[in-house]
Design an enzyme around this catalytic site. Structure first.
Site, PDB file in Angstrom:
ATOM      1  N   HIS A  54       2.132  -2.501   4.525  1.00 11.92           N
ATOM      2  CA  HIS A  54       2.053  -3.819   3.906  1.00 11.92           C
ATOM      3  C   HIS A  54       2.393  -4.674   4.790  1.00 11.92           C
ATOM      4  O   HIS A  54       3.370  -5.369   4.576  1.00 11.92           O
ATOM      5  CB  HIS A  54       3.156  -4.164   2.032  1.00 11.92           C
ATOM      6  CG  HIS A  54       2.511  -3.092   1.491  1.00 11.92           C
ATOM      7  ND1 HIS A  54       1.449  -3.530   0.315  1.00 11.92           N
ATOM      8  CD2 HIS A  54       2.907  -2.581   0.503  1.00 11.92           C
ATOM      9  CE1 HIS A  54       1.410  -2.600  -0.278  1.00 11.92           C
ATOM     10  NE2 HIS A  54       2.235  -1.863  -0.597  1.00 11.92           N
ATOM     11  N   LYS A  85      -5.148  -2.977   0.287  1.00  9.59           N
ATOM     12  CA  LYS A  85      -6.035  -3.919  -1.198  1.00  9.59           C
ATOM     13  C   LYS A  85      -7.383  -4.786  -0.800  1.00  9.59           C
ATOM     14  O   LYS A  85      -6.950  -6.156  -1.310  1.00  9.59           O
ATOM     15  CB  LYS A  85      -5.719  -4.194  -2.004  1.00  9.59           C
ATOM     16  CG  LYS A  85      -4.594  -2.811  -2.172  1.00  9.59           C
ATOM     17  CD  LYS A  85      -4.052  -2.175  -4.014  1.00  9.59           C
ATOM     18  CE  LYS A  85      -2.814  -1.407  -4.399  1.00  9.59           C
ATOM     19  NZ  LYS A  85      -1.722  -1.801  -3.577  1.00  9.59           N
ATOM     20  N   PHE A  86      -8.565  -4.835  -0.128  1.00  8.74           N
ATOM     21  CA  PHE A  86      -8.895  -5.617  -0.177  1.00  8.74           C
ATOM     22  C   PHE A  86      -9.708  -5.695  -1.689  1.00  8.74           C
ATOM     23  O   PHE A  86     -10.028  -4.747  -1.446  1.00  8.74           O
ATOM     24  CB  PHE A  86      -9.939  -5.632   1.199  1.00  8.74           C
ATOM     25  CG  PHE A  86      -9.889  -5.036   2.790  1.00  8.74           C
ATOM     26  CD1 PHE A  86      -9.270  -6.404   3.580  1.00  8.74           C
ATOM     27  CD2 PHE A  86      -9.545  -3.948   2.945  1.00  8.74           C
ATOM     28  CE1 PHE A  86      -8.948  -6.414   4.941  1.00  8.74           C
ATOM     29  CE2 PHE A  86      -8.536  -3.672   4.497  1.00  8.74           C
ATOM     30  CZ  PHE A  86      -8.724  -5.889   4.687  1.00  8.74           C
TER      31      PHE A  86
HETATM   32  O1  6AU Z   1       7.107   4.250  -5.378  1.00  7.93           O
HETATM   33  P1  6AU Z   1       7.329   2.757  -5.935  1.00  7.93           P
HETATM   34  O2  6AU Z   1       7.116   2.131  -6.211  1.00  7.93           O
HETATM   35  O3  6AU Z   1       7.946   1.501  -4.827  1.00  7.93           O
HETATM   36  O4  6AU Z   1       6.140   1.935  -4.272  1.00  7.93           O
HETATM   37  C1  6AU Z   1       4.217   2.312  -4.693  1.00  7.93           C
HETATM   38  C2  6AU Z   1       3.486   2.042  -4.098  1.00  7.93           C
HETATM   39  C3  6AU Z   1       3.967   0.506  -3.487  1.00  7.93           C
HETATM   40  C4  6AU Z   1       2.478  -0.128  -4.539  1.00  7.93           C
HETATM   41  O5  6AU Z   1       1.849  -0.524  -3.931  1.00  7.93           O
HETATM   42  C5  6AU Z   1       1.182   1.419  -4.235  1.00  7.93           C
HETATM   43  O6  6AU Z   1       2.681   2.766  -3.668  1.00  7.93           O
HETATM   44  N1  6AU Z   1       0.323   1.786  -5.594  1.00  7.93           N
HETATM   45  C6  6AU Z   1      -1.080   1.468  -5.036  1.00  7.93           C
HETATM   46  C7  6AU Z   1      -1.260   2.219  -3.583  1.00  7.93           C
HETATM   47  C8  6AU Z   1      -0.799   2.262  -2.844  1.00  7.93           C
HETATM   48  O7  6AU Z   1      -2.069   1.091  -3.427  1.00  7.93           O
HETATM   49  C9  6AU Z   1      -1.593   2.055  -5.704  1.00  7.93           C
HETATM   50  C10 6AU Z   1      -0.989   2.012  -7.187  1.00  7.93           C
HETATM   51  O8  6AU Z   1      -1.932   2.364  -8.339  1.00  7.93           O
HETATM   52  N2  6AU Z   1       0.048   1.587  -7.370  1.00  7.93           N
HETATM   53  C11 6AU Z   1       0.766   1.735  -6.249  1.00  7.93           C
HETATM   54  O9  6AU Z   1       2.169   1.768  -6.671  1.00  7.93           O
HETATM   55  O10 6AU Z   1       3.357   0.446  -2.076  1.00  7.93           O
END
Ligand code: 6AU
Length: 270
Positions: A54, A85-86
């Site tokens: 990120h 996430k554009f």
């Molecule tokens: O396992 P976590 O909850 O600590 O982190 C999950 C990671 C974070 C979110 O920004 C990302 O996954 N994410 C995404 C992505 C990767 O696009 C989509 C989503 O629906 N949920 C989500 O958690 O960096």
């Protein structure tokens, strides 16, 4: 589940129409890992297939960040997925992606976008990546955020269907989805799957120790994610906030990888 997901990564790599997806499958097979962890962890890079960043939450972003990421990715043979996430009109996302302040196209092999703005966002990013003067060619790919893991997510139904349609229309650049399941069974009136269709499914919200957080995040286990068609799993806090992140990374790697084997019918016991 996709019939493609029953093939080994090597088999999918040998046939995949997208060059970056081919490379991703090859790295996964070489490392026996389909897990990604947060950039906060610096000690487990040798088992990363790819690294999720990120970039806009870094407080000290500079040229050194870019050089460091590029050097790490080359040295340890992993791809970088910038989870930016554009989500804007085409003209704006083109500038955010390429030649913008964060110089994302220079170091991120994979990016993602939401399709709230409509088809134009996918068209714009694909156009940038296929321009004659875009220097990174087939080494770049896009994931469409077709579903989200947060409670009450609105990325469902027609939104998810539109994500599949746009992926099919721009499949040269779109290598797959961020979604909670394989999307090959999504019915669309606008498009149909081609013979060689093999979108890669990246599933996030994966955690072995928790069902969710206090801000609406919802988790499933690696086993459940793989069972629903995930090709790759993304774990953040489950790994980097564990008491021993290295041990946790290895556990997720093992769970994620082991669980893919019964799907292929190649393993009956560990
Ligand atoms: O396992 P976590 O909850 O600590 O982190 C999950 C990671 C974070 C979110 O920004 C990302 O996954 N994410 C995404 C992505 C990767 O696009 C989509 C989503 O629906 N949920 C989500 O958690 O960096």
């Amino acid at each position: 589940m996709s019939s493609k997901s029953q093939l080994t990564y090597t088999a999918r790599a040998s046939k995949h129409p997208n060059a970056l997806a081919r490379r991703l499958f090859e790295i996964a097979e070489a490392k026996k890992s389909n897990v990604t962890v947060s950039a906060d962890v610096t000690t487990t890079k040798s088992c990363w297939t790819w690294l999720t960043t990120h970039i806009d939450i870094l407080s000290d972003f500079s040229d050194a960040t870019i050089n460091g990421l590029n050097a790490l990715a080359a040295k340890h043979n992993f791809l970088i997925f910038e989870d930016r996430k554009f989500i804007d009109i085409g003209n704006t996302v083109q500038k955010q992606y390429h030649n913008g302040a964060l110089r994302i196209s220079e170091w991120a092999h994979i990016i993602n976008c939401a399709v709230l703005p409509g088809e134009g966002i996918v068209e714009a990013l694909a156009q940038t990546a296929s321009a004659a003067d875009f220097p990174y060619g087939p080494e770049r790919g896009l994931l469409i955020l077709a579903e989200m893991t947060s409670k009450g997510s609105l990325a469902t139904g027609p939104y998810t269907t539109a994500s599949v349609d746009y992926a099919r229309k721009y499949k040269g650049f779109v290598m797959g989805f961020v979604s909670t399941r394989a999307l090959n069974e999504v019915q669309s009136e606008a498009t149909s799957a081609s013979e060689d269709e093999d979108f890669v499914v990246f599933t996030t919200g994966v955690n072995l120790a928790s069902k969710g957080d206090s801000l609406g995040q919802q988790y499933q286990t690696p086993q459940s994610a793989i069972g629903r068609g995930a090709d790759f799993i993304i774990a953040g806090r489950g790994i980097y906030a564990a008491p021993d992140p290295v041990e946790a990374a290895q556990r997720y790697q093992k769970e994620g990888w082991r669980r893919t084997w019964p799907v292929w019918g190649q393993l009956t016991a560990e």
